[in-house]
Write an enzyme that holds these catalytic residues in place. Structure first.
Site, PDB file in Angstrom:
ATOM      1  N   HIS A 244      -2.696   6.359  21.850  1.00 14.24           N
ATOM      2  CA  HIS A 244      -3.973   7.007  22.167  1.00 14.24           C
ATOM      3  C   HIS A 244      -3.729   8.468  22.570  1.00 14.24           C
ATOM      4  O   HIS A 244      -4.484   9.354  22.191  1.00 14.24           O
ATOM      5  CB  HIS A 244      -4.688   6.275  23.312  1.00 14.24           C
ATOM      6  CG  HIS A 244      -5.058   4.852  22.979  1.00 14.24           C
ATOM      7  ND1 HIS A 244      -5.571   4.494  21.755  1.00 14.24           N
ATOM      8  CD2 HIS A 244      -4.996   3.703  23.702  1.00 14.24           C
ATOM      9  CE1 HIS A 244      -5.808   3.178  21.748  1.00 14.24           C
ATOM     10  NE2 HIS A 244      -5.459   2.682  22.921  1.00 14.24           N
TER      11      HIS A 244
ATOM     12  N   LEU B  56     -19.979  24.098  14.866  1.00 11.33           N
ATOM     13  CA  LEU B  56     -19.787  22.670  14.583  1.00 11.33           C
ATOM     14  C   LEU B  56     -20.340  21.874  15.757  1.00 11.33           C
ATOM     15  O   LEU B  56     -20.180  22.284  16.903  1.00 11.33           O
ATOM     16  CB  LEU B  56     -18.280  22.370  14.447  1.00 11.33           C
ATOM     17  CG  LEU B  56     -17.878  20.890  14.384  1.00 11.33           C
ATOM     18  CD1 LEU B  56     -18.160  20.309  12.990  1.00 11.33           C
ATOM     19  CD2 LEU B  56     -16.392  20.699  14.694  1.00 11.33           C
TER      20      LEU B  56
ATOM     21  N   ASP C 261      -8.533   4.724  13.765  1.00 13.85           N
ATOM     22  CA  ASP C 261      -7.904   3.409  13.953  1.00 13.85           C
ATOM     23  C   ASP C 261      -6.394   3.518  13.759  1.00 13.85           C
ATOM     24  O   ASP C 261      -5.923   4.336  12.977  1.00 13.85           O
ATOM     25  CB  ASP C 261      -8.515   2.417  12.944  1.00 13.85           C
ATOM     26  CG  ASP C 261      -8.256   0.977  13.333  1.00 13.85           C
ATOM     27  OD1 ASP C 261      -7.741   0.726  14.431  1.00 13.85           O
ATOM     28  OD2 ASP C 261      -8.573   0.091  12.512  1.00 13.85           O
TER      29      ASP C 261
HETATM   30  C1  FPP Z   1      -8.158   2.815  17.660  1.00 13.20           C
HETATM   31  O1  FPP Z   1      -6.810   2.439  17.629  1.00 13.20           O
HETATM   32  C2  FPP Z   1      -8.423   3.851  18.643  1.00 13.20           C
HETATM   33  C3  FPP Z   1      -9.214   3.730  19.743  1.00 13.20           C
HETATM   34  C4  FPP Z   1      -9.948   2.497  20.086  1.00 13.20           C
HETATM   35  C5  FPP Z   1      -9.380   4.824  20.708  1.00 13.20           C
HETATM   36  C6  FPP Z   1      -9.529   6.195  20.157  1.00 13.20           C
HETATM   37  C7  FPP Z   1      -9.341   7.144  21.264  1.00 13.20           C
HETATM   38  C8  FPP Z   1      -8.634   8.304  21.210  1.00 13.20           C
HETATM   39  C9  FPP Z   1      -8.012   8.852  19.990  1.00 13.20           C
HETATM   40  C10 FPP Z   1      -8.401   9.053  22.460  1.00 13.20           C
HETATM   41  C11 FPP Z   1      -9.426   9.922  23.059  1.00 13.20           C
HETATM   42  C12 FPP Z   1     -10.506  10.434  22.238  1.00 13.20           C
HETATM   43  C13 FPP Z   1     -11.188  11.573  22.476  1.00 13.20           C
HETATM   44  C14 FPP Z   1     -12.435  11.773  21.763  1.00 13.20           C
HETATM   45  C15 FPP Z   1     -10.719  12.636  23.391  1.00 13.20           C
HETATM   46  P1  FPP Z   1      -6.428   0.953  18.016  1.00 13.20           P
HETATM   47  O2  FPP Z   1      -6.071   0.938  19.460  1.00 13.20           O
HETATM   48  O3  FPP Z   1      -7.518   0.022  17.625  1.00 13.20           O
HETATM   49  O4  FPP Z   1      -5.144   0.740  17.139  1.00 13.20           O
HETATM   50  P2  FPP Z   1      -4.637  -0.609  16.473  1.00 13.20           P
HETATM   51  O5  FPP Z   1      -5.689  -1.043  15.485  1.00 13.20           O
HETATM   52  O6  FPP Z   1      -3.357  -0.191  15.817  1.00 13.20           O
HETATM   53  O7  FPP Z   1      -4.432  -1.598  17.578  1.00 13.20           O
END
Ligand code: FPP
Length: 237
Positions: free
Chosen positions: A33, A127, A16
């Site tokens: 991201h 893993l 997050d």
């Molecule tokens: C949360 O941050 C993150 C996500 C919803 C997406 C996670 C995805 C990745 C790290 C990219 C790709 C992953 C893989 C497995 C290759 P948020 O957008 O909710 O952040 P915020 O709470 O600050 O708005």
């Protein structure tokens, strides 16, 4: 990691804070991201080094489909690109790659990339990296309940004989040990419809660090904190 005995078998992370990390730097959320993918790589390598057997990551929830269309499509493209790009890293680290979730909602192109990566890494045994994609805990329990209802029909005797193992074996995580440790980054302290059944006895660590900054050092320090926890599973010592 000196105390091998206290290394968790399964570490799960609610990644997050990507959006906030990007906004703090004056960028679009997507920028966060992109940097978050680097943290995925770092934590995967750290988990291999520490001797963790399963690392699971909450990458996209069923609720995340409700985000703006351009953010959803960029995230999906990022997943696709990572799956194409990371084959060598997975093979070099002997990592088996698994995607769990409501895959019917994913594009054919992404599903093909997932199948290909899962097939090619199937024999790796250091893993297991699990990516939860289009996943929610309530969806998982519901699909398990539907499967059981279909199998039992109206058979009262079979219904009475059901136990918790019957649910566990129909969840998408069947055969995977429940997470010993669930880490959530970015300071938020909630489960957000993640592994609702499977988290029954998980230890939780809430880190204030935003996901793009959560790297090996932060991963290892979470393992150190876990090693100090006293797990009693509702019993007394
Ligand atoms: C949360 O941050 C993150 C996500 C919803 C997406 C996670 C995805 C990745 C790290 C990219 C790709 C992953 C893989 C497995 C290759 P948020 O957008 O909710 O952040 P915020 O709470 O600050 O708005």
């Amino acid at each position: 990691m000196e105390d091998k005995v206290r290394i968790p078998k399964h570490v799960s992370i609610i990644m997050d804070g990507n959006g906030r990390w990007a906004e703090e730097r004056g960028h679009e959320r997507v920028y966060g991201h992109t940097h978050g993918v680097e943290s995925v790589r770092a934590c995967t390598e750290a988990a291999v080094e520490a001797g963790v057997s399963y690392l699971s990551l909450f990458a996209f929830s069923e609720e995340n489909w409700g985000r703006p269309e351009d953010e959803v499509s960029t995230l999906m493209k990022l997943m696709f690109k990572s799956m194409v790009d990371e084959l060598d890293t997975l093979m070099n680290n002997q990592v088996r790659f698994v995607v769990l979730g409501n895959r019917a909602r994913l594009s054919d192109e992404l599903n093909r990339a997932i199948d290909s990566l899962m097939d090619r890494t199937e024999a790796n045994d250091r893993l297991t990296l699990i990516i939860f994609l289009s996943y929610s805990g309530k969806w998982d329990i519901l699909q398990a309940a539907k499967a059981i209802a279909l199998e039992c029909g109206g058979d009262r005797e079979r219904i009475e004989a059901l136990d918790s193992a019957d649910i566990a074996s129909r969840l998408v995580t069947a055969g995977i040990p429940d997470p010993d440790l669930i880490i959530r980054t970015s300071g938020e302290q909630r489960i957000s419809n993640y592994l609702l059944w499977q988290c029954a006895y998980s230890e939780f660590i809430f880190s204030p660090v935003l996901w793009p900054d959560f790297r090996k050092k932060e991963f290892f320090s979470a393992l150190e904190e876990f090693a100090k926890r006293d797990r009693r599973y509702g019993k007394v010592k």
